[in-house]
Design a protein around this motif. Sequence first.
Motif, PDB file in Angstrom:
ATOM      1  N   ASN A 116       0.839  -1.200   0.000  1.00  0.00           N
ATOM      2  CA  ASN A 116       0.000   0.000   0.000  1.00  0.00           C
ATOM      3  C   ASN A 116       0.873   1.248   0.000  1.00  0.00           C
ATOM      4  OD1 ASN A 116      -2.721   1.437   0.601  1.00  0.00           O
ATOM      5  ND2 ASN A 116      -1.366   2.178   2.233  1.00  0.00           N
ATOM      6  N   LEU A 117       0.398   2.279  -0.687  1.00  0.00           N
ATOM      7  CA  LEU A 117       1.035   3.587  -0.650  1.00  0.00           C
ATOM      8  C   LEU A 117      -0.032   4.642  -0.405  1.00  0.00           C
ATOM      9  CD1 LEU A 117       3.453   3.454  -3.741  1.00  0.00           C
ATOM     10  CD2 LEU A 117       4.118   3.303  -1.326  1.00  0.00           C
ATOM     11  N   SER A 118       0.350   5.703   0.267  1.00  0.00           N
ATOM     12  CA  SER A 118      -0.554   6.836   0.384  1.00  0.00           C
ATOM     13  C   SER A 118      -0.461   7.651  -0.898  1.00  0.00           C
ATOM     14  CB  SER A 118      -0.182   7.710   1.588  1.00  0.00           C
ATOM     15  OG  SER A 118       1.059   8.373   1.353  1.00  0.00           O
ATOM     16  N   LEU A 119      -1.442   8.494  -1.132  1.00  0.00           N
ATOM     17  CA  LEU A 119      -1.407   9.354  -2.311  1.00  0.00           C
ATOM     18  C   LEU A 119      -0.179  10.262  -2.265  1.00  0.00           C
ATOM     19  CD1 LEU A 119      -3.263   9.799  -4.779  1.00  0.00           C
ATOM     20  CD2 LEU A 119      -4.219  11.768  -3.566  1.00  0.00           C
ATOM     21  N   ARG A 120       0.149  10.742  -1.081  1.00  0.00           N
ATOM     22  CA  ARG A 120       1.314  11.609  -0.931  1.00  0.00           C
ATOM     23  C   ARG A 120       2.611  10.859  -1.251  1.00  0.00           C
ATOM     24  NH1 ARG A 120       1.746  16.387   1.564  1.00  0.00           N
ATOM     25  NH2 ARG A 120      -0.321  16.124   2.453  1.00  0.00           N
ATOM     26  N   GLN A 121       2.687   9.601  -0.844  1.00  0.00           N
ATOM     27  CA  GLN A 121       3.883   8.817  -1.153  1.00  0.00           C
ATOM     28  C   GLN A 121       4.042   8.616  -2.656  1.00  0.00           C
ATOM     29  OE1 GLN A 121       2.984   5.437   1.360  1.00  0.00           O
ATOM     30  NE2 GLN A 121       4.571   5.998   2.843  1.00  0.00           N
ATOM     31  N   VAL A 122       2.933   8.352  -3.355  1.00  0.00           N
ATOM     32  CA  VAL A 122       3.000   8.218  -4.811  1.00  0.00           C
ATOM     33  C   VAL A 122       3.485   9.523  -5.425  1.00  0.00           C
ATOM     34  CG1 VAL A 122       1.703   7.766  -6.931  1.00  0.00           C
ATOM     35  CG2 VAL A 122       1.144   6.496  -4.843  1.00  0.00           C
TER      36      VAL A 122
END
Length: 339
Positions: A116-122
Motif C-alpha cells: 500500500n502507498l498513500s497518495l502523498r507517497q505516490v
Amino acid sequence: MNALYRLQAISLIGLLGVGGWSGAQTPMESRADAVSLRAFGNDATARFLKQEKVALASRELSTISAIEAVADGKAELALVSRGAHPANAKEMTLAFDVIAWDAIVVIVHPANPVSNLSLRQVRDIYAGRISRWEQVGGRAEAIHLNAVAGPLDGVEYGLRKALFGRGNIPVAAERWYLNTAQLEAGIMIDPNGLAVSTLSNVQGNAKLKRLSIEGVTATTAMVAAGEYLLVTPLFLVYRKDAAETSGARRFLHFLQSDAYTQIAVAQAKVVPVSQAGALNDMFAVREQKLLAMLADPAPLLIAAETPIMAVVPIAPIKATGKGKKKPDSTAAPTAATAQ
C-alpha cells in the motif's frame, strides 16, 4: 485468440479482395493508444463488426499520434486514455466523449513486500523526493521508477494531472518504455521497479502486483463508488463536424448502447460512463480535492517543463550475478530527440 476475435479476422479477410476492399464500403480508419485498445477497443471493434457489419481498420499508436491522426484527417476516430491537452490547438478542435472510466494502478513486482502507498507517497516518488523502498516500508533498495516515453501519454498524463495539477509536468523516472504493455513487461522482471498502468490492462496478471492507494484496492466497484482515488476517463475522439450518420458517431452510439454497456459491466474491466453516476459530473471537483490533499508543495527535482519526447526503445536487460536480471537505467529523452 477467442472466437469473437477469430470472427473479426475472418470477416475482414472475407471482405477484403485481392485488390483491396471488395464491397462498396471501405473499412473505417481508426487509431488507438495501447491502454484503450486493451481496455475495450479490441472487444468493441469485434462486436461492432458483428452487429453493425462495419469494419474498423484500427492501428495502435501513441496517445498523441492517435489524436493527431483524427485532427489531420488520417483517421475518422481514435480511442485514447486522456482528454484534450489545452495547449494543443489541434486537439481543441476535436470532440472527446467519455466512454468509460478506468483505475490508474501502481504496479510492482510480485516479490515486492510493499502492498500500500498513500497518495502523498505516490506523489513524492514521482517528484523525486522518495527514491528508496525503505522510505515506504520496503527493502533497503532503490526505487526504479518507470514511465512511458511518448509525449503526453494518456495514463501518465492522468496520473500527473491528479498528483501535480498538470498532465505534462516532468517526473523523476529513470527508465522509459514505448507503451504500457512494454512497461508492464519491464516491471515483471524488476523486483525494485514501480510504474503505473490501468486496472483493465493488468487485471488477472499474476506476474504483476497492484498496490492499494490509501488502503483501497482498485476494482470497478470501487471506481464506480468513488472510493478509489486514481481514475482516468477513456475517450472516443472524432471531429466535431462529423455528420450524425458518420462512422464515428455510429460507433459512439454503439458504445453508449444498453447492449454494449451490459457487456462491459459483465466483463468488469472498466466502468461504462452510464454506470459511473456522480463521477461523471464531479471529476473536475474531485481532481481539485485530490490536489488539496497534497497541499504540501512537492518541488520537483528535475526541469520545470516536460520536453516533447520521442518514443525510445525498451531498456535493455543485462544478466547480473547468478541468473539475476536487472534493467539498465535509461536517461529520459530530451527536446533534442523530439519527433
